[in-house]
Design an enzyme around this catalytic site. Structure first.
Site, PDB file in Angstrom:
ATOM      1  N   VAL A   1      12.950  10.016  88.610  1.00 37.74           N
ATOM      2  CA  VAL A   1      14.033  10.971  88.854  1.00 37.74           C
ATOM      3  C   VAL A   1      15.158  10.823  87.836  1.00 37.74           C
ATOM      4  O   VAL A   1      15.368   9.741  87.277  1.00 37.74           O
ATOM      5  CB  VAL A   1      14.607  10.832  90.285  1.00 37.74           C
TER       6      VAL A   1
ATOM      7  N   LYS B   1      13.619   3.569  95.912  1.00 37.28           N
ATOM      8  CA  LYS B   1      12.211   3.918  95.647  1.00 37.28           C
ATOM      9  C   LYS B   1      11.377   2.789  96.229  1.00 37.28           C
ATOM     10  O   LYS B   1      10.819   1.951  95.525  1.00 37.28           O
ATOM     11  CB  LYS B   1      12.016   4.036  94.130  1.00 37.28           C
TER      12      LYS B   1
ATOM     13  N   GLU C   1      24.993   0.546  92.884  1.00 39.64           N
ATOM     14  CA  GLU C   1      23.893   0.779  91.944  1.00 39.64           C
ATOM     15  C   GLU C   1      23.294   2.165  92.181  1.00 39.64           C
ATOM     16  O   GLU C   1      23.379   2.721  93.274  1.00 39.64           O
ATOM     17  CB  GLU C   1      22.875  -0.357  92.139  1.00 39.64           C
TER      18      GLU C   1
ATOM     19  N   ASP D   1      19.050   8.490  84.031  1.00 39.58           N
ATOM     20  CA  ASP D   1      18.646   9.077  82.748  1.00 39.58           C
ATOM     21  C   ASP D   1      17.162   8.903  82.459  1.00 39.58           C
ATOM     22  O   ASP D   1      16.483   8.063  83.045  1.00 39.58           O
ATOM     23  CB  ASP D   1      19.417   8.410  81.605  1.00 39.58           C
TER      24      ASP D   1
ATOM     25  N   ASP E   1      14.451   0.051  92.442  1.00 37.25           N
ATOM     26  CA  ASP E   1      13.060   0.398  92.149  1.00 37.25           C
ATOM     27  C   ASP E   1      12.188  -0.815  92.494  1.00 37.25           C
ATOM     28  O   ASP E   1      11.867  -1.022  93.646  1.00 37.25           O
ATOM     29  CB  ASP E   1      12.994   0.806  90.673  1.00 37.25           C
TER      30      ASP E   1
HETATM   31  P1  IMP Z   1      14.451  -2.380  89.161  1.00 42.03           P
HETATM   32  O1  IMP Z   1      14.873  -3.724  88.627  1.00 42.03           O
HETATM   33  O2  IMP Z   1      12.991  -2.098  88.935  1.00 42.03           O
HETATM   34  O3  IMP Z   1      14.835  -2.161  90.604  1.00 42.03           O
HETATM   35  O4  IMP Z   1      15.109  -1.354  88.204  1.00 42.03           O
HETATM   36  C1  IMP Z   1      16.181  -0.627  88.480  1.00 42.03           C
HETATM   37  C2  IMP Z   1      16.620   0.129  87.250  1.00 42.03           C
HETATM   38  O5  IMP Z   1      15.549   0.863  86.629  1.00 42.03           O
HETATM   39  C3  IMP Z   1      17.633   1.152  87.688  1.00 42.03           C
HETATM   40  O6  IMP Z   1      18.927   0.605  87.679  1.00 42.03           O
HETATM   41  C4  IMP Z   1      17.414   2.264  86.695  1.00 42.03           C
HETATM   42  O7  IMP Z   1      18.204   2.020  85.558  1.00 42.03           O
HETATM   43  C5  IMP Z   1      15.957   2.178  86.300  1.00 42.03           C
HETATM   44  N1  IMP Z   1      15.129   3.157  87.047  1.00 42.03           N
HETATM   45  C6  IMP Z   1      14.231   2.904  88.009  1.00 42.03           C
HETATM   46  N2  IMP Z   1      13.652   4.023  88.474  1.00 42.03           N
HETATM   47  C7  IMP Z   1      14.232   5.041  87.814  1.00 42.03           C
HETATM   48  C8  IMP Z   1      14.063   6.490  87.865  1.00 42.03           C
HETATM   49  O8  IMP Z   1      13.286   7.080  88.637  1.00 42.03           O
HETATM   50  N3  IMP Z   1      14.850   7.200  87.004  1.00 42.03           N
HETATM   51  C9  IMP Z   1      15.735   6.621  86.147  1.00 42.03           C
HETATM   52  N4  IMP Z   1      15.924   5.282  86.081  1.00 42.03           N
HETATM   53  C10 IMP Z   1      15.171   4.495  86.902  1.00 42.03           C
HETATM   54 MG    MG Z   2      20.674   0.935  86.493  1.00 40.52          MG
END
Ligand code: IMP
Ligand code: MG
Length: 188
Positions: free
Chosen positions: A163, A141, A109, A169, A113
């Protein structure tokens, strides 16, 4: 004329971008992760599962840094609307084409986040009877984590900034940057 307009439209030197991780740093770190994965999976045949689309760049470089027999598949995932987002429910838009029972899985991945997407995906893959399920993520993150996610192979921890680049993206833009940058003003 052609030269100056090419300069004006340069994406890589866009003043709205502040480089956080250089191309060389990414390359060096992936080499280290590849060596570690090579050792850990020696004599096995792990199945790398890339999460579309962001992970493709990391996946293709990581695979070429791993010197053991590997296979690759892709999945596409999308979060439900914001109201159900906190439930951690995600929709599988493209599923695997192969059964994974008894397989050693390495999910690849781009970024973890909140961890909602990955905690769902890892549990889903485990429930299909995989022998092992591990995670390689380029970026972490960590300050924004809502669900605990164990990252077995991590590229870099980053601060809570949005980022882009190297697969990541903003509205489908900037995936082609060879480095990772903070997008200073997303709406400009
Ligand atoms: P999570 O479920 O919040 O961990 O989301 C992860 C997804 O959010 C990643 O696979 C990215 O597609 C998107 N994402 C999270 N932070 C960023 C960022 O800083 N830049 C671009 N995409 C992000
Ligand atoms: Mg993703």
């Amino acid at each position: 004329m052609a030269t100056s307009s090419a300069h004006i439209t340069s994406e890589f030197s866009n003043p709205n971008l502040e480089i956080l991780i250089s191309e060389q740093q990414i390359r060096d770190r992936i080499k280290e992760l590849g060596a570690q994965i090579t050792t850990d999976y020696a004599g096995r045949n792990p199945l790398f599962i890339g999460v579309l689309k962001g992970a493709c760049f990391f996946l293709s470089d990581l695979m070429r840094a791993v010197d053991t027999r590997v296979s690759v598949e892709f999945m596409a995932i999308s979060s439900y609307g914001s109201s159900t987002r906190t439930s951690g429910e995600v929709r599988i838009m493209k599923d695997l084409d192969v059964p994974i029972e008894g397989r050693d899985i390495l999910v690849v991945e781009d970024i973890v986040d909140t961890g909602l997407t990955l905690s769902y995906l890892l549990a889903n893959l485990q429930s299909r009877g995989a022998a092992s399920v591990k995670l390689a993520a380029l970026l972490d993150k960590y300050e924004r984590r809502e669900r605990e996610v164990k990252i077995d192979y991590l590229g870099f921890q980053i601060p809570d900034e949005f980022v882009v680049g190297y697969g990541l993206d903003f509205a489908e833009r900037y995936r082609n940057l060879p480095f990772i940058a903070v997008l200073k003003n997303p709406n400009s």
